[in-house]
Every structure is written in structure tokens, then in C-alpha cells.
Design a protein around this motif. Structure first.
Motif, mmCIF file in Angstrom:
data_model
loop_
_atom_site.group_PDB
_atom_site.id
_atom_site.type_symbol
_atom_site.label_atom_id
_atom_site.label_comp_id
_atom_site.label_asym_id
_atom_site.label_seq_id
_atom_site.Cartn_x
_atom_site.Cartn_y
_atom_site.Cartn_z
ATOM 1 N N GLY A 49 1.871 0.659 -1.510
ATOM 2 C CA GLY A 49 1.907 -0.560 -2.319
ATOM 3 C C GLY A 49 1.898 -1.813 -1.465
ATOM 4 O O GLY A 49 1.197 -2.789 -1.759
ATOM 5 N N LEU A 50 2.681 -1.780 -0.383
ATOM 6 C CA LEU A 50 2.740 -2.935 0.524
ATOM 7 C C LEU A 50 1.412 -3.121 1.248
ATOM 8 O O LEU A 50 0.910 -4.231 1.403
ATOM 9 C CB LEU A 50 3.868 -2.711 1.545
ATOM 10 C CG LEU A 50 4.202 -3.882 2.462
ATOM 11 C CD1 LEU A 50 4.871 -4.997 1.681
ATOM 12 C CD2 LEU A 50 5.105 -3.438 3.600
ATOM 13 N N SER A 51 0.838 -1.992 1.665
ATOM 14 C CA SER A 51 -0.381 -2.028 2.454
ATOM 15 C C SER A 51 -1.586 -2.511 1.634
ATOM 16 O O SER A 51 -2.403 -3.290 2.129
ATOM 17 C CB SER A 51 -0.646 -0.625 3.004
ATOM 18 O OG SER A 51 -1.690 -0.640 3.910
ATOM 19 N N LEU A 52 -1.688 -2.060 0.388
ATOM 20 C CA LEU A 52 -2.793 -2.505 -0.477
ATOM 21 C C LEU A 52 -2.762 -4.014 -0.637
ATOM 22 O O LEU A 52 -3.775 -4.702 -0.501
ATOM 23 C CB LEU A 52 -2.684 -1.867 -1.867
ATOM 24 C CG LEU A 52 -3.140 -0.424 -2.028
ATOM 25 C CD1 LEU A 52 -2.837 0.047 -3.441
ATOM 26 C CD2 LEU A 52 -4.625 -0.287 -1.732
ATOM 27 N N GLN A 53 -1.560 -4.534 -0.909
ATOM 28 C CA GLN A 53 -1.411 -5.980 -1.106
ATOM 29 C C GLN A 53 -1.721 -6.727 0.181
ATOM 30 O O GLN A 53 -2.427 -7.735 0.180
ATOM 31 C CB GLN A 53 0.010 -6.285 -1.605
ATOM 32 C CG GLN A 53 0.382 -7.759 -1.651
ATOM 33 C CD GLN A 53 1.089 -8.191 -0.386
ATOM 34 O OE1 GLN A 53 1.859 -7.439 0.190
ATOM 35 N NE2 GLN A 53 0.815 -9.395 0.077
ATOM 36 N N PHE A 54 -1.242 -6.215 1.313
ATOM 37 C CA PHE A 54 -1.550 -6.883 2.582
ATOM 38 C C PHE A 54 -3.053 -6.888 2.834
ATOM 39 O O PHE A 54 -3.634 -7.901 3.222
ATOM 40 C CB PHE A 54 -0.829 -6.207 3.756
ATOM 41 C CG PHE A 54 -1.191 -6.840 5.063
ATOM 42 C CD1 PHE A 54 -0.490 -7.933 5.526
ATOM 43 C CD2 PHE A 54 -2.268 -6.372 5.807
ATOM 44 C CE1 PHE A 54 -0.850 -8.548 6.711
ATOM 45 C CE2 PHE A 54 -2.632 -6.984 6.992
ATOM 46 C CZ PHE A 54 -1.924 -8.071 7.446
ATOM 47 N N ALA A 70 6.371 2.240 8.782
ATOM 48 C CA ALA A 70 5.332 3.186 8.345
ATOM 49 C C ALA A 70 3.980 2.488 8.228
ATOM 50 O O ALA A 70 2.952 3.007 8.660
ATOM 51 C CB ALA A 70 5.725 3.822 7.017
ATOM 52 N N VAL A 71 3.998 1.268 7.662
ATOM 53 C CA VAL A 71 2.746 0.538 7.449
ATOM 54 C C VAL A 71 2.108 0.153 8.789
ATOM 55 O O VAL A 71 0.909 0.325 9.002
ATOM 56 C CB VAL A 71 2.999 -0.732 6.595
ATOM 57 C CG1 VAL A 71 1.780 -1.640 6.595
ATOM 58 C CG2 VAL A 71 3.352 -0.340 5.171
ATOM 59 N N ILE A 72 2.933 -0.349 9.703
ATOM 60 C CA ILE A 72 2.403 -0.788 10.996
ATOM 61 C C ILE A 72 1.945 0.416 11.810
ATOM 62 O O ILE A 72 0.913 0.385 12.468
ATOM 63 C CB ILE A 72 3.459 -1.613 11.763
ATOM 64 C CG1 ILE A 72 3.755 -2.900 10.989
ATOM 65 C CG2 ILE A 72 2.970 -1.942 13.164
ATOM 66 C CD1 ILE A 72 4.981 -3.641 11.478
ATOM 67 N N GLN A 89 -4.279 -0.621 6.261
ATOM 68 C CA GLN A 89 -5.060 0.603 6.094
ATOM 69 C C GLN A 89 -4.300 1.546 5.163
ATOM 70 O O GLN A 89 -3.273 2.099 5.541
ATOM 71 C CB GLN A 89 -5.268 1.287 7.446
ATOM 72 C CG GLN A 89 -6.132 0.508 8.398
ATOM 73 C CD GLN A 89 -7.541 0.398 7.873
ATOM 74 O OE1 GLN A 89 -7.875 -0.553 7.164
ATOM 75 N NE2 GLN A 89 -8.373 1.361 8.170
ATOM 76 N N THR A 90 -4.831 1.753 3.962
ATOM 77 C CA THR A 90 -4.090 2.519 2.964
ATOM 78 C C THR A 90 -3.833 3.950 3.416
ATOM 79 O O THR A 90 -2.721 4.456 3.289
ATOM 80 C CB THR A 90 -4.861 2.510 1.645
ATOM 81 O OG1 THR A 90 -5.215 1.167 1.374
ATOM 82 C CG2 THR A 90 -4.011 3.049 0.528
#
Lengths: 237, 291
Positions: free
Chosen positions: B24-29, B230-232, B238-239
Motif C-alpha cells: 500500500g505504501l509502495s503503490l502510493q509512493f 521492507a519497502v526500501i 517497486q510493488t
């Protein structure tokens, strides 16, 4: 006239980038916009495709006033831009990039795809590759191909020769001529004034946000003032 | 040996919660190109809304959860339109936006604390019976979390690859200006992305609350930095990278808890992050388009 621009003013904050530009592009023409860095060439194209808001003036396309129309709706009217530099989606495959050209229409027409592959055989060889992994020349081909997929009436090309080797520049320009022969009108922004004027039917010279000269491409190629300012001196001999 | 299998199972549960939240965070970023520090508040909102709908309002748990998720999505859209979008329109300096989302996180946390109070909460449903699956041991709630997360990941994959909205989201993430001149209504896609991001945060919050059993208004923020890790780790924006990052961080932190104690879980998450970034600064799955 396919495109009519009347007294266009565009500013970035307090800085005026375009100070009253008027130009016309007729159906079937190749029109070039040349000038030095910062003259307002790219701003003009961005304004035409709806990425910049207009401070004053008017833009008409196919008779319709599009001055305040949002950018995404202009594509449907047949106005399509190939932005400066990498005009593609680097993380998507070449095929997906081409498919994005038909985003407003839904599915890609196989005939349109065939046309792009005929113009750019190299592109078909790279169809499954991520576009960002292609060479500069191939990327420019995909970028133009994507725009052609939208079946533009008017193709806006921003510096298609940027960063390409001279041989590739010649190739890209001959393909632009071919696209025009097939019926697409072209408005071309170029730093490479020699190539652009050689190709264009007519051209406008921009200087700090104003149009200073307009004539046929051939006449401008022979114009001593234009030669001195943009073509690197007087004609040889 | 059995303790290792057990912790591997916990790792899968944690990975599932991290996957829901990091995607969710990654899609928005990816679409908007700025980091949302207020994301943890949306996780908390998910927990608290579900609690209110199912405890004081006595709805069945599944219904409360099902209502909570789209409400979180709508709140995210409203927050974007009212608070964040005006800054984006004014030129979108990324540093300003970072600070704005940070301030937003404090504001939302305090609003939630004022509305729900400072105590601990727990859902009416428990963890359910322990089930043995081969060497693993899961509670019913944990199996549901893993199942939902797996289904959502498949759903996100289909969305991104098969739908017009998904293609538009990928295009915006790759090259926003070109997306606009390609005919994409970037405003609509941005709003849809915030809705999706809010929904995923809400779902992740509910999953987190089920797993930790007792929670408070700041529980979402407690997880936020592990979500960032996790996102970084996956490669920002990148989803699929976020899914992979969630799996790595989730499993390694839980397994490491066996050896170094569970108090150091977050430390382990960041140790992994630092080590991976030293070797691969672009993350596990580098973005071709992003700077």
C-alpha cells in the motif's frame, strides 16, 4: 489551419517564458521551431500538450478552442507529444510502451502496431525488453512509435535528435519525413537547426520567448542572420 | 528444531502483515513520488474502526472488517485532496511534503487518541484454535491473515498487469509527464491510488491487531519503520520489491528472535536493510525509471 496559436503567454512564477507567441500549422505540414536553449521551445510544446497553464492567449486545434482543456483530453483530439529526452516508460516493456499510446482508445489495433514495426524494424526485435534497457536511438524510436499508436493528427516532437549519433539523427529525420508523407502533421522543436530546417516546410525562430523570424525552411537555411546565430556561420563557399 | 519451524511460521504471519502494508505504501509512493509518514496512522485507524464497529456497535467481525477497509480508503482520499494535494499543486517540493505528512501523522495520532482514548483495545474474536500443518503451527487467525495477504498480493498483481487503472498507475510511476500526454487522467489515477493505499493500510492494521491481540492508537506507527525497511529493501516504489522485502524482513526478524531475543526484532530488520543497501543501494528490485 490544423493548429492556431494566438498571442500565447506562459510564465513560471514571475518569470515570463513565452511573451506572446503566434504560430500556425497547416494540415500535412512539417513545421520546425528552432532557437537557443531557454528560448521557450519546450515550453511551447508543453503548453500545446496541456502540461503548462496559459497566462494569456489562445490555442485552437481543428477549430476547437483547447486553451484550458486538460492534457489527457487533448490526446483524444489527435494531439500527441513525444517529450524531450526519454519519451517513454523505462520500466515497462517496449510492447507495453506502444500499448500506452492507445490508452485513450482501449485496445491496440494490429495495423497500427504493424505500421510502427515497419517504420522501426529494430523496435519489433526488442518488443519484450524493458524500454529502459534499450540504446538511445532505439528509445527514441519507441517514443515516436508510442505516439504514432495514438493515430495523431499532429505529432509534437521535442528534440528527437538529442543525444544521438549523427548517423542515427539522419535516420530519425528520414523517418519523420516518412511519417509526414503518410499523412501526419508534424511540429518539431530542435536545437539541431540544420537538420530541422532541411526537413521542415516552414519554420519559426524563437528568441527569449518571442518569435523573431518565420519563413520556409529553405529560406531560413540561406538567411545570413539565422546562419550566424543558429547554424554556425555563413554558408560554405 | 521445532522452535525454528514455529518461528518460521510466525515469520510468514509477520511477512503477510508487512506485505499488505508495504504494498500500500509502495503503490502510493510510486504514483505520487513522495513518502507518506502518516501511513502508520491509517493502520491504527483500521484497527480502531474495526474495534468500534464490532465491540460497541456489535457487528459481526467480518462485517466490521469489510466496512473498515473502504472507509480507510475514503479517509486517505480525503486527506490527499484536502491536505496533501494543495502542496503538490504548489510545486510539490519533496522535502515540504515529507514534513507535511510527518505533521499529518502527529495530527491524526492525536485525533485518534482524543477519540478512542489512551487505553488498550482488543477485538471480540480471539486467535482461534491452534492448527498443526506439517511442522508448522498456526492459529486460525494467523492462517486467515496469510490467506488474505496472499490473495491481496495476487489481486494487486492482476490489477497492475491486467487493468487500465493498473497500467495507468505503472505509467505514472515510470514517467508522470509522459503519462499525462499519453491521455491518462492523472488526477483520477492519483485518487484511486490513495484509495487503494488506504484500503491496504486498513487491512494491514486489522491483521496486525489480530496478531498482536491487544493494541492502542499508536500501534500502527510502531510498525511503520519496519514497513519502511521492507519497502526500501525491495526498491522504493517497486510493488513486487515491496512484497519480496516484506517476506525477507518478516521471516528473518521472527527467526532471529529465537537467537537474539524478540526485543531486538526491529534492530534486526534495520541491520538487514543497512547490509543489503551497502551491497545493492538500488534495493532488491531496482526501478529502471526512478532516480
Amino acid at each position: 489551419m490544423l493548429l492556431e496559436v494566438e498571442d500565447l503567454h506562459v510564465s513560471y512564477g514571475k518569470i515570463a517564458a513565452l511573451k506572446g507567441i503566434s504560430l500556425q500549422v497547416g494540415a500535412g505540414e512539417i513545421v520546425a521551431l528552432i532557437g537557443a536553449n531557454g528560448a521557450g521551445k519546450t515550453t511551447t510544446l508543453k503548453t500545446l500538450s496541456g502540461l503548462r497553464t496559459v497566462a494569456a492567449g489562445r490555442v485552437r486545434f481543428r477549430g476547437e478552442d483547447i486553451t484550458t482543456m486538460p492534457g489527457h483530453r487533448r490526446v483524444r483530439l489527435g494531439l500527441c507529444q513525444v517529450p524531450e529526452g526519454r519519451g517513454l516508460f523505462p520500466g515497462m516493456t517496449v510492447m507495453d510502451n506502444l500499448a500506452m499510446g492507445t490508452y485513450t482508445r482501449g485496445r491496440a489495433d494490429p495495423a497500427d502496431l504493424q505500421r510502427v514495426f515497419d517504420l522501426f524494424p529494430r523496435v519489433s526485435e526488442r518488443a519484450r525488453q524493458a524500454a529502459g534497457t534499450l540504446s538511445g536511438g532505439e528509445q527514441q524510436m519507441v517514443a515516436i512509435g508510442r505516439a504514432l499508436m495514438s493515430r495523431p493528427e499532429l505529432l509534437l516532437l521535442d528534440e528527437p535528435s538529442m543525444g544521438l549519433a549523427p548517423k542515427l539523427v539522419a535516420q530519425i529525420f528520414s523517418i519523420i519525413a516518412e511519417i509526414n508523407r503518410q499523412g501526419t502533421t508534424v511540429l518539431l522543436v530542435e536545437q539541431n537547426a540544420n537538420q530541422a530546417l532541411g526537413l521542415a516546410h516552414r519554420a519559426y525562430v524563437l528568441e527569449t520567448g518571442r518569435i523573431v523570424v518565420t519563413d520556409t525552411g529553405q529560406a531560413l537555411l540561406g538567411d545570413p542572420g539565422v546562419r550566424a546565430a543558429y547554424l554556425g556561420g555563413p554558408p560554405p563557399g | 528444531m521445532s522452535i525454528l519451524w514455529l518461528s518460521l511460521g510466525f515469520g510468514l504471519v509477520t511477512a503477510s502483515i508487512l506485505a499488505l502494508s508495504s504494498v500500500g505504501l509502495s503503490l502510493q509512493f510510486g504514483v505520487t513520488n513522495y513518502i507518506n509518514f502518516a501511513y502508520g496512522a491509517f493502520l491504527s485507524l483500521g484497527m480502531l474502526l474495526t474495534w468500534t464497529l464490532t465491540r460497541p456497535l456489535h457487528l459481526p467481525f467480518w462485517l466490521g472488517a469489510a466496512l473498515t477497509i473502504p472507509i480507510c480508503g475514503l479517509v486517505a482520499v480525503v486527506v490527499d485532496r484536502v491536505v496533501l494535494e494543495p502542496f503538490v499543486r504548489r510545486g510539490g517540493n519533496l522535502l515540504y511534503l515529507l514534513i507535511v505528512t510527518f505533521g499529518l501523522s502527529l495530527i491524526l495520532d492525536n485525533i485518534m487518541q482524543a477519540a478512542w482514548g489512551v487505553g488498550f483495545f482488543r477485538f471480540a474474536v480471539g486467535q482461534g484454535a491452534d492448527l498443526h500443518l506439517g511442522p508448522f503451527q498456526f492459529t486460525v487467525a494467523q492462517l486467515v491473515i496469510i490467506g488474505v495477504a496472499a490473495a491481496v498480493m495476487v489481486g494487486v498483481h492482476l490489477l497492475l498487469t491486467r487493468t487500465r487503472l493498473g497500467k495507468a498507475m505503472r505509467a505514472m510511476s515510470d514517467n508522470p509527464a509522459l503519462a499525462r500526454v499519453s491521455g491518462i487522467d492523472t488526477k483520477r489515477v492519483t485518487m484511486s491510488t490513495w484509495f487503494l493505499s488506504g484500503c491496504l493500510a486498513g487491512a494491514a492494521g486489522i491483521a496486525l491487531a489480530l496478531n498482536i491481540v491487544s493494541f492502542q492508537t499508536t500501534s500502527g506507527d510502531d510498525l511503520l519503520f519496519v514497513v519502511f525497511a521492507a519497502v526500501i529493501l525491495g526498491g522504493i516504489g517497486q510493488t513486487y520489491g515491496a512484497m519480496l522485502g516484506a517476506l525477507v524482513i518478516g521471516v528473518v526478524t521472527e527467526v532471529s528472535a529465537v537467537y537474539v531475543g524478540s526485543a531486538y526484532k526491529s534492530d534486526v530488520a534495520f541491520l538487514i536493510l543497512v547490509v543489503v543497501l551497502l551491497v545493492r543501494p538500488q534495493g532488491l528490485i531496482p526501478a529502471l525509471g526512478k532516480a
